[in-house]
Design a protein around this motif. Structure first.
Motif, PDB file in Angstrom:
ATOM      1  N   UNK A 151      50.461 -28.152  99.371  1.00  0.00           N
ATOM      2  CA  UNK A 151      51.898 -27.735  99.523  1.00  0.00           C
ATOM      3  C   UNK A 151      52.077 -26.789  98.759  1.00  0.00           C
ATOM      4  N   UNK A 152      51.597 -26.769  97.340  1.00  0.00           N
ATOM      5  CA  UNK A 152      51.991 -25.408  97.005  1.00  0.00           C
ATOM      6  C   UNK A 152      50.538 -24.497  96.972  1.00  0.00           C
ATOM      7  N   UNK A 153      49.721 -24.375  97.868  1.00  0.00           N
ATOM      8  CA  UNK A 153      48.564 -23.586  98.241  1.00  0.00           C
ATOM      9  C   UNK A 153      49.522 -23.066  99.098  1.00  0.00           C
ATOM     10  N   UNK A 154      50.476 -24.271 100.458  1.00  0.00           N
ATOM     11  CA  UNK A 154      50.696 -23.048 101.282  1.00  0.00           C
ATOM     12  C   UNK A 154      52.562 -22.408 100.652  1.00  0.00           C
ATOM     13  N   UNK A 155      52.970 -22.698  99.559  1.00  0.00           N
ATOM     14  CA  UNK A 155      53.495 -21.438  99.091  1.00  0.00           C
ATOM     15  C   UNK A 155      53.850 -20.801  98.693  1.00  0.00           C
ATOM     16  N   UNK A 156      52.362 -20.337  98.476  1.00  0.00           N
ATOM     17  CA  UNK A 156      51.810 -19.196  97.507  1.00  0.00           C
ATOM     18  C   UNK A 156      51.396 -18.269  98.834  1.00  0.00           C
ATOM     19  N   UNK A 157      50.772 -18.782 100.334  1.00  0.00           N
ATOM     20  CA  UNK A 157      50.552 -18.234 101.153  1.00  0.00           C
ATOM     21  C   UNK A 157      51.165 -16.635 101.125  1.00  0.00           C
ATOM     22  N   UNK A 158      52.475 -16.759 100.891  1.00  0.00           N
ATOM     23  CA  UNK A 158      53.405 -15.697 101.538  1.00  0.00           C
ATOM     24  C   UNK A 158      53.036 -14.286 100.131  1.00  0.00           C
ATOM     25  N   UNK A 159      52.631 -14.992  98.594  1.00  0.00           N
ATOM     26  CA  UNK A 159      52.109 -13.998  97.879  1.00  0.00           C
ATOM     27  C   UNK A 159      51.088 -13.658  97.685  1.00  0.00           C
ATOM     28  N   UNK A 160      49.454 -13.957  98.024  1.00  0.00           N
ATOM     29  CA  UNK A 160      48.726 -13.625  98.367  1.00  0.00           C
ATOM     30  C   UNK A 160      48.646 -12.849  99.568  1.00  0.00           C
TER      31      UNK A 160
ATOM     32  N   UNK B 111      59.170 -39.216 103.203  1.00  0.00           N
ATOM     33  CA  UNK B 111      58.191 -40.240 102.420  1.00  0.00           C
ATOM     34  C   UNK B 111      56.492 -39.229 102.930  1.00  0.00           C
ATOM     35  N   UNK B 112      56.417 -39.346 103.338  1.00  0.00           N
ATOM     36  CA  UNK B 112      54.697 -38.530 104.135  1.00  0.00           C
ATOM     37  C   UNK B 112      55.472 -36.951 102.913  1.00  0.00           C
ATOM     38  N   UNK B 113      55.950 -35.915 103.254  1.00  0.00           N
ATOM     39  CA  UNK B 113      55.831 -34.830 103.172  1.00  0.00           C
ATOM     40  C   UNK B 113      56.246 -35.135 101.377  1.00  0.00           C
ATOM     41  N   UNK B 114      56.755 -35.523 100.621  1.00  0.00           N
ATOM     42  CA  UNK B 114      57.330 -35.851  98.687  1.00  0.00           C
ATOM     43  C   UNK B 114      55.723 -36.549  98.379  1.00  0.00           C
ATOM     44  N   UNK B 115      54.849 -36.957  99.121  1.00  0.00           N
ATOM     45  CA  UNK B 115      53.799 -37.907  98.239  1.00  0.00           C
ATOM     46  C   UNK B 115      53.278 -37.061  97.285  1.00  0.00           C
ATOM     47  N   UNK B 116      52.599 -37.752  96.271  1.00  0.00           N
ATOM     48  CA  UNK B 116      51.530 -36.679  95.695  1.00  0.00           C
ATOM     49  C   UNK B 116      50.527 -36.387  96.136  1.00  0.00           C
ATOM     50  N   UNK B 117      49.985 -37.396  97.103  1.00  0.00           N
ATOM     51  CA  UNK B 117      48.533 -37.297  97.233  1.00  0.00           C
ATOM     52  C   UNK B 117      48.579 -35.588  98.200  1.00  0.00           C
ATOM     53  N   UNK B 118      50.207 -35.040  98.783  1.00  0.00           N
ATOM     54  CA  UNK B 118      50.411 -33.504  99.538  1.00  0.00           C
ATOM     55  C   UNK B 118      51.015 -32.941  98.532  1.00  0.00           C
ATOM     56  N   UNK B 119      51.176 -33.020  97.193  1.00  0.00           N
ATOM     57  CA  UNK B 119      51.454 -31.635  96.344  1.00  0.00           C
ATOM     58  C   UNK B 119      50.096 -30.485  96.211  1.00  0.00           C
ATOM     59  N   UNK B 120      49.305 -31.216  96.567  1.00  0.00           N
ATOM     60  CA  UNK B 120      48.143 -29.526  95.826  1.00  0.00           C
ATOM     61  C   UNK B 120      48.229 -28.687  97.557  1.00  0.00           C
TER      62      UNK B 120
END
Length: 51
Positions: free
Chosen positions: A30-39, A19-28
């Motif tokens: 996790x999106x930023x963390x997902x872009x780290x390998x590409x940055x 529930x903590x991982x999929x909460x909408x408050x965490x989306x931004x």
């Protein structure tokens, strides 16, 4: 009996983490963390560029 309590506790922890991982408050975050390998420069360089 003890193993049943431990299993129930682990199930509650798993569901709570899910529930903590999929909460909408965490989306931004996790999106930023997902872009780290590409940055190329990382998050710290982006903060320095904005200043």
């Amino acid at each position: 009996m003890v193993s049943g309590i431990i299993t129930a506790l682990l199930l509650v922890l798993f569901v709570g983490g899910w529930i903590w991982v999929w909460s909408p408050r965490r989306k931004s975050e996790f999106d930023a963390a997902a872009q780290l390998p590409l940055d190329e420069w990382g998050v710290d360089a982006k903060k320095e560029k904005r200043s």
